[in-house]
Design a protein around this motif. Sequence first.
Motif, PDB file in Angstrom:
ATOM      1  N   GLU A 148       0.826  -1.210   0.000  1.00  0.00           N
ATOM      2  CA  GLU A 148       0.000   0.000   0.000  1.00  0.00           C
ATOM      3  C   GLU A 148       0.858   1.258   0.000  1.00  0.00           C
ATOM      4  OE1 GLU A 148      -2.398  -0.424   3.423  1.00  0.00           O
ATOM      5  OE2 GLU A 148      -3.639  -2.046   2.611  1.00  0.00           O
ATOM      6  N   GLU A 149       2.017   1.200   0.658  1.00  0.00           N
ATOM      7  CA  GLU A 149       2.872   2.376   0.790  1.00  0.00           C
ATOM      8  C   GLU A 149       3.565   2.721  -0.519  1.00  0.00           C
ATOM      9  OE1 GLU A 149       6.834   3.718   3.373  1.00  0.00           O
ATOM     10  OE2 GLU A 149       5.686   1.935   3.923  1.00  0.00           O
ATOM     11  N   PHE A 150       4.013   1.701  -1.270  1.00  0.00           N
ATOM     12  CA  PHE A 150       4.803   1.942  -2.468  1.00  0.00           C
ATOM     13  C   PHE A 150       3.990   1.862  -3.757  1.00  0.00           C
ATOM     14  CE2 PHE A 150       8.071   0.933   0.573  1.00  0.00           C
ATOM     15  CZ  PHE A 150       9.148   1.700   0.178  1.00  0.00           C
ATOM     16  N   ALA A 151       2.747   1.353  -3.689  1.00  0.00           N
ATOM     17  CA  ALA A 151       1.981   1.176  -4.925  1.00  0.00           C
ATOM     18  C   ALA A 151       1.689   2.512  -5.596  1.00  0.00           C
ATOM     19  CB  ALA A 151       0.681   0.424  -4.630  1.00  0.00           C
ATOM     20  N   ASP A 152       1.349   3.537  -4.821  1.00  0.00           N
ATOM     21  CA  ASP A 152       0.987   4.848  -5.369  1.00  0.00           C
ATOM     22  C   ASP A 152       2.094   5.879  -5.168  1.00  0.00           C
ATOM     23  OD1 ASP A 152      -1.481   3.774  -6.036  1.00  0.00           O
ATOM     24  OD2 ASP A 152      -2.326   4.268  -4.076  1.00  0.00           O
ATOM     25  N   LEU A 153       3.327   5.437  -5.150  1.00  0.00           N
ATOM     26  CA  LEU A 153       4.447   6.343  -4.934  1.00  0.00           C
ATOM     27  C   LEU A 153       4.631   7.231  -6.161  1.00  0.00           C
ATOM     28  CD1 LEU A 153       6.472   6.700  -2.575  1.00  0.00           C
ATOM     29  CD2 LEU A 153       8.096   5.351  -3.894  1.00  0.00           C
ATOM     30  N   GLU A 154       4.648   8.557  -5.952  1.00  0.00           N
ATOM     31  CA  GLU A 154       4.783   9.485  -7.060  1.00  0.00           C
ATOM     32  C   GLU A 154       6.190   9.478  -7.635  1.00  0.00           C
ATOM     33  OE1 GLU A 154       3.535  13.317  -5.830  1.00  0.00           O
ATOM     34  OE2 GLU A 154       1.449  12.736  -5.457  1.00  0.00           O
ATOM     35  N   ASP A 155       7.201   9.425  -6.779  1.00  0.00           N
ATOM     36  CA  ASP A 155       8.591   9.435  -7.228  1.00  0.00           C
ATOM     37  C   ASP A 155       9.092   7.992  -7.297  1.00  0.00           C
ATOM     38  OD1 ASP A 155      11.150   9.946  -7.889  1.00  0.00           O
ATOM     39  OD2 ASP A 155      11.627  11.221  -6.180  1.00  0.00           O
ATOM     40  N   PRO A 156       9.268   7.454  -8.519  1.00  0.00           N
ATOM     41  CA  PRO A 156       9.636   6.037  -8.627  1.00  0.00           C
ATOM     42  C   PRO A 156      11.112   5.750  -8.386  1.00  0.00           C
ATOM     43  CG  PRO A 156       9.441   6.987 -10.813  1.00  0.00           C
ATOM     44  CD  PRO A 156       9.104   8.084  -9.843  1.00  0.00           C
ATOM     45  N   VAL A 157      11.934   6.777  -8.195  1.00  0.00           N
ATOM     46  CA  VAL A 157      13.366   6.567  -7.983  1.00  0.00           C
ATOM     47  C   VAL A 157      13.672   6.719  -6.499  1.00  0.00           C
ATOM     48  CG1 VAL A 157      15.689   7.389  -8.520  1.00  0.00           C
ATOM     49  CG2 VAL A 157      13.944   7.313 -10.312  1.00  0.00           C
ATOM     50  N   LEU A 158      14.351   5.703  -5.952  1.00  0.00           N
ATOM     51  CA  LEU A 158      14.634   5.654  -4.525  1.00  0.00           C
ATOM     52  C   LEU A 158      16.128   5.499  -4.301  1.00  0.00           C
ATOM     53  CD1 LEU A 158      11.888   2.991  -3.699  1.00  0.00           C
ATOM     54  CD2 LEU A 158      11.634   5.470  -3.496  1.00  0.00           C
ATOM     55  N   THR A 159      16.563   5.871  -3.124  1.00  0.00           N
ATOM     56  CA  THR A 159      17.936   5.626  -2.702  1.00  0.00           C
ATOM     57  C   THR A 159      17.971   4.292  -1.965  1.00  0.00           C
ATOM     58  OG1 THR A 159      18.402   7.989  -2.520  1.00  0.00           O
ATOM     59  CG2 THR A 159      19.882   6.478  -1.366  1.00  0.00           C
ATOM     60  N   ALA A 160      18.802   3.374  -2.445  1.00  0.00           N
ATOM     61  CA  ALA A 160      18.838   2.015  -1.901  1.00  0.00           C
ATOM     62  C   ALA A 160      20.215   1.721  -1.330  1.00  0.00           C
ATOM     63  CB  ALA A 160      18.488   1.002  -2.980  1.00  0.00           C
ATOM     64  N   ARG A 161      20.216   0.864  -0.308  1.00  0.00           N
ATOM     65  CA  ARG A 161      21.460   0.450   0.351  1.00  0.00           C
ATOM     66  C   ARG A 161      21.560  -1.075   0.300  1.00  0.00           C
ATOM     67  NH1 ARG A 161      22.059  -1.096   5.558  1.00  0.00           N
ATOM     68  NH2 ARG A 161      19.930  -0.345   6.011  1.00  0.00           N
ATOM     69  N   VAL A 162      22.730  -1.560  -0.081  1.00  0.00           N
ATOM     70  CA  VAL A 162      22.936  -3.004  -0.218  1.00  0.00           C
ATOM     71  C   VAL A 162      22.966  -3.647   1.167  1.00  0.00           C
ATOM     72  CG1 VAL A 162      24.473  -4.810  -1.055  1.00  0.00           C
ATOM     73  CG2 VAL A 162      24.173  -2.706  -2.382  1.00  0.00           C
ATOM     74  N   ILE A 163      22.144  -4.699   1.329  1.00  0.00           N
ATOM     75  CA  ILE A 163      22.093  -5.425   2.601  1.00  0.00           C
ATOM     76  C   ILE A 163      22.802  -6.763   2.495  1.00  0.00           C
ATOM     77  CG2 ILE A 163      20.579  -6.433   4.343  1.00  0.00           C
ATOM     78  CD1 ILE A 163      18.437  -4.475   3.553  1.00  0.00           C
ATOM     79  N   ARG A 164      22.372  -7.575   1.511  1.00  0.00           N
ATOM     80  CA  ARG A 164      22.938  -8.921   1.373  1.00  0.00           C
ATOM     81  C   ARG A 164      22.711  -9.394  -0.062  1.00  0.00           C
ATOM     82  NH1 ARG A 164      17.983  -9.468   3.829  1.00  0.00           N
ATOM     83  NH2 ARG A 164      16.548 -10.968   2.856  1.00  0.00           N
ATOM     84  N   PHE A 165      23.149 -10.613  -0.318  1.00  0.00           N
ATOM     85  CA  PHE A 165      23.042 -11.207  -1.644  1.00  0.00           C
ATOM     86  C   PHE A 165      22.301 -12.538  -1.531  1.00  0.00           C
ATOM     87  CE2 PHE A 165      26.849  -8.656  -1.347  1.00  0.00           C
ATOM     88  CZ  PHE A 165      26.744  -7.809  -2.445  1.00  0.00           C
ATOM     89  N   GLU A 166      21.369 -12.771  -2.437  1.00  0.00           N
ATOM     90  CA  GLU A 166      20.639 -14.029  -2.509  1.00  0.00           C
ATOM     91  C   GLU A 166      20.698 -14.532  -3.932  1.00  0.00           C
ATOM     92  OE1 GLU A 166      16.681 -13.640  -1.094  1.00  0.00           O
ATOM     93  OE2 GLU A 166      17.260 -13.259   1.002  1.00  0.00           O
ATOM     94  N   ARG A 167      21.403 -15.667  -4.109  1.00  0.00           N
ATOM     95  CA  ARG A 167      21.645 -16.225  -5.441  1.00  0.00           C
ATOM     96  C   ARG A 167      22.292 -15.140  -6.309  1.00  0.00           C
ATOM     97  NH1 ARG A 167      16.550 -17.932  -3.880  1.00  0.00           N
ATOM     98  NH2 ARG A 167      16.379 -20.161  -3.441  1.00  0.00           N
ATOM     99  N   GLN A 168      21.619 -14.729  -7.396  1.00  0.00           N
ATOM    100  CA  GLN A 168      22.186 -13.683  -8.254  1.00  0.00           C
ATOM    101  C   GLN A 168      21.518 -12.329  -8.026  1.00  0.00           C
ATOM    102  OE1 GLN A 168      21.901 -15.177 -12.282  1.00  0.00           O
ATOM    103  NE2 GLN A 168      23.805 -16.320 -12.073  1.00  0.00           N
ATOM    104  N   SER A 169      20.628 -12.257  -7.067  1.00  0.00           N
ATOM    105  CA  SER A 169      19.932 -11.000  -6.771  1.00  0.00           C
ATOM    106  C   SER A 169      20.610 -10.271  -5.624  1.00  0.00           C
ATOM    107  CB  SER A 169      18.468 -11.268  -6.420  1.00  0.00           C
ATOM    108  OG  SER A 169      17.780 -11.835  -7.514  1.00  0.00           O
TER     109      SER A 169
END
Length: 487
Positions: A148-169
């Motif tokens: 619900e929080e991100f579905a109607d987000l006006e600004d689609p670009v976010l600042t992300a921080r790397v946490i961990r790795f799962e397989r190739q993601s």
Amino acid sequence: MALVLLPGLSNLIDDISEEKKLPPQVVEAALREALLKGYERYRRTLYLGIGEDPFDEEYFSNFDVALDLEEEGYRVLASKIIVEEVESEDHQIALAEVMQVAEDAQAGDTVVLDVTPEKEDFGRMAAATTKQVLAQKLRDQQRRMIQEEFADLEDPVLTARVIRFERQSVIMAVSSGLGRPEVEAELPRRDQLPNDNYRANATFKVFLKEVSEVPRRGPQLFVSRANAGLVVYLFENEVPEIQEGSVRIVAVAREANPPSRSVGPRTKVAVDSIEREVDPVGACIGARGSRIQQVVNELRGEKIDVIRWSQDPGQYIANSLSPARVDVVRLVDPVGQHAHVLVPPDQLSLAIGREGQNVRLAARLTGWKIDIKNSSEYDQAAEDAIVSELITQREQEEALQREAEERLAAEQAARAEEDARLRELYPLPEDEEEYGEGAEEAMSDAEVYEESAESEPAELEQSEAATDQGQGETEELVSDPNEEGAR
């Protein structure tokens, strides 16, 4: 049954609410549902090793759990229907038993009874089930709020921080705004950039690609570094003219993950100016390339070509092949959007690009099929003959496609007509109901008609009798004077 005490229940709910960033009411609902699942588990364990589990999925639908935050405990309640003879003790209760407490009770009424088991009888398996269900319900609520929080987000670009790795993601932490808690998002392999160094706690700008429902995982965020929307966002932030509206981005063609490692990522951006005195390309590049350099740095050295959009397809195609120099653009098939681009021999490899990347991006940007030709070896008559054959072949294919569509439409119409005829001969149950309703209406109309028809002869008889009576009276009145004269 007595209240099952849970010391520190209020503090537990507050702590979970703060830790999971969920409203206390949501935590209470999850806890009630978890305790109810634990009670179901407790009831089922009573049959382990004795007999077959008699409970189906809907068996415990009339049970509920009530939390008492003041006394810090809970009760299991069951809604039972009052009956004369009890067939299911979990769903029914005898009328005679209820009348001992309430004399005005009647069969069919519903009563709520406390069926809470003793805390010692609850069992380790039921407690483990309660704990597992509570954790799962809290995760589901978190994911639902994320959706619900991100579905109607006006600004689609976010600042992300790397946490961990799962397989190739790469699993990254993102936030929808200032003061909002971070949530996890997945950056799949196909949406990563080859020049990115995804080390722990490294930050990147990412494009919110979708919020989708993943089976057995609930709502999940998927972000991308390869989406063209990220390029648009970076230019909008770096170029004031785009923010003001005097310059607009018309189209973007991006190849962030080329098919070969020998080819680096590359993007072509077509821009246009609303005001004549503004140079759209110069505005995006900036003084000494300062503006575009910021975009390139964010994309880890990705090559970006900014070209000027034009209404003239020939000029637009020539601009899209930048930095190659073009001699002539021939629109050999405007309907099929096919163009021949003639370039000097020394510009041939530059126009095509390494492994065809430059012309491939130009074709995506303009929407035209582009063939690069050596201007010194170009035989216009032979090329026109080849193109003519291609046009004829395309027209034949389009004609066959139209014939197939018309044939399909005719077959569907014939099938619908045949279905209608068969339904008249062999009506379906729903048709019979409609027919029955129509027949009833027709019968009622017929009955009304018959009644009116039956009443009409009686009315006619009455009217005839009245007429005869009137005629008799008239005759008497007419005959009286004659009789008197005769006398």
